[in-house]
Design a protein around this motif. Structure first.
Motif, short mmCIF file in Angstrom:
data_model
loop_
_atom_site.label_atom_id
_atom_site.label_comp_id
_atom_site.label_asym_id
_atom_site.label_seq_id
_atom_site.Cartn_x
_atom_site.Cartn_y
_atom_site.Cartn_z
N GLY A 200 24.97 75.01 -9.25
CA GLY A 200 25.78 74.98 -8.27
C GLY A 200 25.15 75.76 -6.81
O GLY A 200 24.07 76.96 -7.42
N VAL A 201 25.40 75.81 -5.19
CA VAL A 201 24.87 76.72 -4.91
C VAL A 201 25.76 78.24 -5.02
O VAL A 201 25.10 79.31 -4.76
N PRO A 202 27.36 77.94 -5.40
CA PRO A 202 27.73 79.95 -6.49
C PRO A 202 26.67 80.07 -7.14
O PRO A 202 26.35 81.37 -6.62
N GLY A 203 26.34 79.26 -7.76
CA GLY A 203 25.29 79.83 -9.15
C GLY A 203 23.54 80.66 -8.45
O GLY A 203 23.10 81.48 -8.66
N LEU A 204 23.58 79.67 -7.71
CA LEU A 204 22.46 80.28 -6.69
C LEU A 204 22.44 81.72 -5.93
O LEU A 204 21.63 82.83 -5.87
N ALA A 205 23.77 81.36 -5.27
CA ALA A 205 23.99 82.98 -4.63
C ALA A 205 24.37 83.81 -4.97
O ALA A 205 23.45 85.21 -5.32
N ALA A 206 24.89 84.11 -6.96
CA ALA A 206 24.28 84.50 -7.75
C ALA A 206 23.50 85.37 -8.01
O ALA A 206 23.24 86.67 -7.90
N ARG A 207 23.09 84.30 -8.54
CA ARG A 207 21.08 84.28 -8.36
C ARG A 207 20.93 85.95 -7.55
O ARG A 207 19.51 86.77 -8.19
N LEU A 208 21.02 85.45 -6.50
CA LEU A 208 20.30 86.04 -5.14
C LEU A 208 21.26 87.83 -5.24
O LEU A 208 20.33 88.35 -4.26
N GLY A 209 22.35 87.70 -5.58
CA GLY A 209 22.83 88.71 -4.99
C GLY A 209 24.30 88.96 -3.95
O GLY A 209 23.86 89.77 -2.97
N TYR A 210 24.00 87.61 -3.60
CA TYR A 210 24.06 87.70 -2.00
C TYR A 210 25.14 86.24 -1.99
O TYR A 210 26.05 85.52 -2.42
#
Length: 478
Positions: free
Chosen positions: A102-112
């Protein structure tokens, strides 16, 4: 580029394929969007509007052209060249992170934060992460519809759609045809279940010699092979395993994928494209390198050299360490023993592939004495696999290049040459440079260039941001 209206119109009128993937042309009167090189009659300029991504065009209500298939354009070279948040996010979306986490997982991988990621992608690509992931699912669905005989319910699940209704609605909206008519229109299907044949487009020119030659010369037995004019290798994917067969042709790469789970199709394609550097912009690279009078004859002779990259950053890093201060043959031997002892088995009815490369987690759990290496290099391998397994070093497609370089440099036994090799091939940095590499120095000396690392680095400042490609031309000299 999509904001430069006059330049985009010129590219469309000249049907310039160099700009495929850079932007998309939408026609307000027909509500269809195309790639710049679409063979159809160019629309009037006043009816054109331009988008930075297929997802943005789809979100604005435009349908994909049935003739030029804009959804299958090469990716924008900016997604690979750049190292900022938007480019890292695009690489992760292509690797299926939004579908899996999901988008939260994407954001967590990016650190934002989620909001920061959504705002940046909307500004850069005209669409948020969900729309970009949806466009990729639509492209995956089209491939499965046209190249397999799978029931539509299985196509929907494999492409990542949550329901058959969403799948049907998306296909109709994007391609202006229901799934069954899209299949009938294609008129072809593969015979073997689980095996897909497709074409991987690229921007011309492409010089396959260094690309496939390097992969064949360094192939690890059991994991990779050169067979019948094609490079073949095993793939470790989120839902299973795969075998990719890649064969160069005049205008595309012929790709055959045997997957244990079709949900991995988009990821497998993305990794094959990354391995072969197919989203590069060779015209931009070669135009700049040819301004150097020493490199110019080599660029003119073999235009379109690519950087051989990898399908797995951790694998590449481990192989780079195994190859320190030894011949290519010895490095392959070390890697082959590692694979035979600790790699997972795969079944390959079409060739001689037998194993997946072992994961850092498996290698980190071994007794260090199991590594048949000189003590110093063994310590380097152990430090690397422990850091990779613990997540202290990230070499994935969305990794922060500067952070990865810094953390690799802090490990024992990592000099600039090893770090830059990993930056070039695993992190995909187009400006990675190897001034201390013996072959690079020998080539520079034979060409009359400065050949000490400091002097060569100073001279190579004019090659930025394409020094990794300059290395490919230099390696071809010796």
């Amino acid at each position: 580029m999509h904001e430069d209206f006059d330049r985009c119109v010129r590219a469309v009128r000249s049907k310039d394929a160099r700009f495929d993937g850079w932007f998309f042309t939408a026609v307000r009167t027909t509500r269809i969007y195309c790639r710049p090189s679409c063979p159809g009659m160019p629309p009037k300029a006043e009816n054109m509007t331009f988008f930075p991504s297929a997802a943005a065009a789809q979100q604005a209500g435009f349908r994909a052209c049935k003739r030029c298939r804009p959804d299958a354009s090469p990716g924008s070279p900016q997604w690979n060249e750049r190292a900022d948040l938007a480019a890292r996010a695009m690489r992760l979306i292509a690797d299926g992170v939004v579908d899996r986490a999901g988008v939260p997982g994407l954001a967590a991988r990016l650190g934002y934060s989620v909001r920061q990621v959504e705002r940046q992608l909307l500004a850069e690509f005209g669409a948020g992460p969900l729309a970009l992931a949806r466009a990729q699912r639509a492209q995956t669905a089209r491939l499965l519809i046209e190249t397999t005989a799978l029931p539509m319910s299985e196509v929907a699940a494999a492409a990542g759609f949550g329901s058959i209704r969403t799948f049907n609605d998306t296909v109709r909206e994007v391609f202006a045809l229901p799934p069954t008519e899209l299949r009938l229109r294609a008129g072809r299907q593969v015979a073997s279940p689980g095996v897909l044949s497709l074409r991987l487009p690229f921007r011309e020119p492409l010089c396959p010699d260094n690309l496939f030659g390097h992969l064949a010369a360094t192939a690890i037995p059991g994991v990779e092979e050169w067979r019948d004019g094609a490079y073949r290798r095993t793939l470790r994917l989120p839902h299973g395993t795969g075998i990719a067969t890649l064969r160069p042709t005049a205008d595309h790469i012929a790709c055959q994928l045997a997957l244990t789970d079709l949900r991995d199709l988009a990821r497998a394609i993305s990794r094959c494209r990354r391995l072969l550097d197919l989203d590069a912009d060779p015209i931009a690279v070669d135009d700049l390198l040819a301004t150097d009078p020493v490199l110019a004859p080599h660029v003119r002779r073999d235009p379109g050299r690519r950087v051989p990259r990898t399908v797995d950053g951790a694998e590449l890093a481990i192989r780079a360490v195994l190859g320190q201060q030894v011949s290519a043959t010895a490095a392959r031997g070390h890697a082959a023993r590692l694979v035979q002892d600790h790699g997972d088995l795969v079944h390959d009815p079409s060739g001689g592939l037998t194993h997946l490369f072992p994961t850092p987690a498996v290698l980190a759990g071994l007794d260090p004495d199991r590594f048949a290496l000189p003590r110093a290099r063994r310590d380097t391998v152990v430090a690397l696999v422990n850091a990779l397994a613990a997540g202290a070093v990230d070499l994935g497609v969305g990794a922060d290049r500067d952070r990865a370089r810094a953390r690799l440099s802090a490990l024992p036994g990592f000099g600039p040459g090893t770090v830059e090799t990993i930056a070039m091939r695993a992190l995909g940095d187009p400006d990675a440079f190897l001034p201390g590499d013996p072959q690079v120095r020998a080539a520079a000396r034979s060409l009359g260039l400065p050949f000490t690392p400091a002097a060569l680095t100073a001279h190579a400042a004019a090659w930025r941001p394409w020094r990794a490609y300059a290395v490919q031309y230099l390696w071809a000299v010796v």
